[in-house]
Design a protein around this motif. Structure first.
Motif, mmCIF file in Angstrom:
data_model
loop_
_atom_site.group_PDB
_atom_site.id
_atom_site.type_symbol
_atom_site.label_atom_id
_atom_site.label_comp_id
_atom_site.label_asym_id
_atom_site.label_seq_id
_atom_site.Cartn_x
_atom_site.Cartn_y
_atom_site.Cartn_z
ATOM 1 N N SER A 39 0.836 -1.195 0.000
ATOM 2 C CA SER A 39 0.000 0.000 0.000
ATOM 3 C C SER A 39 0.870 1.244 0.000
ATOM 4 N N TYR A 58 -5.007 -1.864 0.298
ATOM 5 C CA TYR A 58 -3.783 -2.325 -0.360
ATOM 6 C C TYR A 58 -4.017 -2.403 -1.868
ATOM 7 N N GLU A 59 -3.096 -1.813 -2.608
ATOM 8 C CA GLU A 59 -3.272 -1.735 -4.060
ATOM 9 C C GLU A 59 -2.709 -2.941 -4.802
#
Length: 123
Positions: free
Chosen positions: A99, A110-111
């Protein structure tokens, strides 16, 4: 983009230990907060541990406090999860996540996510 690759899972007896690794590539690793999550069959994904970009702040789920330790090595672009005193209920697929801000236990923050590594603890 960030690519995350987990490793270190396996089969272990209750009371044993494993160390999971998550290798990151792509964007600057040191700028990301990192987290570990797990998902057992039939269960929702749950938070395990998180560490901020510098390593100075960590957070743990109550179920793993005192047994698991999250750490990071900026020279290796890797985050670790040391798991001791493992229990059968720790059995799950473990995922690491990245993230750009402190997302802590919130998985939605969270990406980037890895593909996961299986941990199986036998009684």
């Amino acid at each position: 983009q960030v690519q995350l690759v987990e490793s270190g899972g396996g089969l272990v007896q209750a009371g044993g230990s494993l160390r999971l690794s998550c290798a990151a590539s792509g964007r600057t690793f040191r700028s990301f907060a990192m987290g570990w999550f797990r998902q057992a069959p039939g269960n929702k994904r749950e938070f395990v541990a998180a560490i901020n970009y510098s390593g100075g702040t960590t957070s743990y789920a109550d179920s793993v406090k005192g047994r698991f330790t999250i750490s990071r090595d900026g020279t290796k672009n890797t985050v670790y999860l040391q798991m001791n005193s493992l229990k059968p209920e720790d059995t799950a697929v473990y995922y690491c996540a990245a993230s750009t801000y402190w997302a802590g236990q919130h998985g939605g923050g969270y990406e980037y996510w890895g593909q996961g590594t299986q941990v199986t603890v036998t009684s």
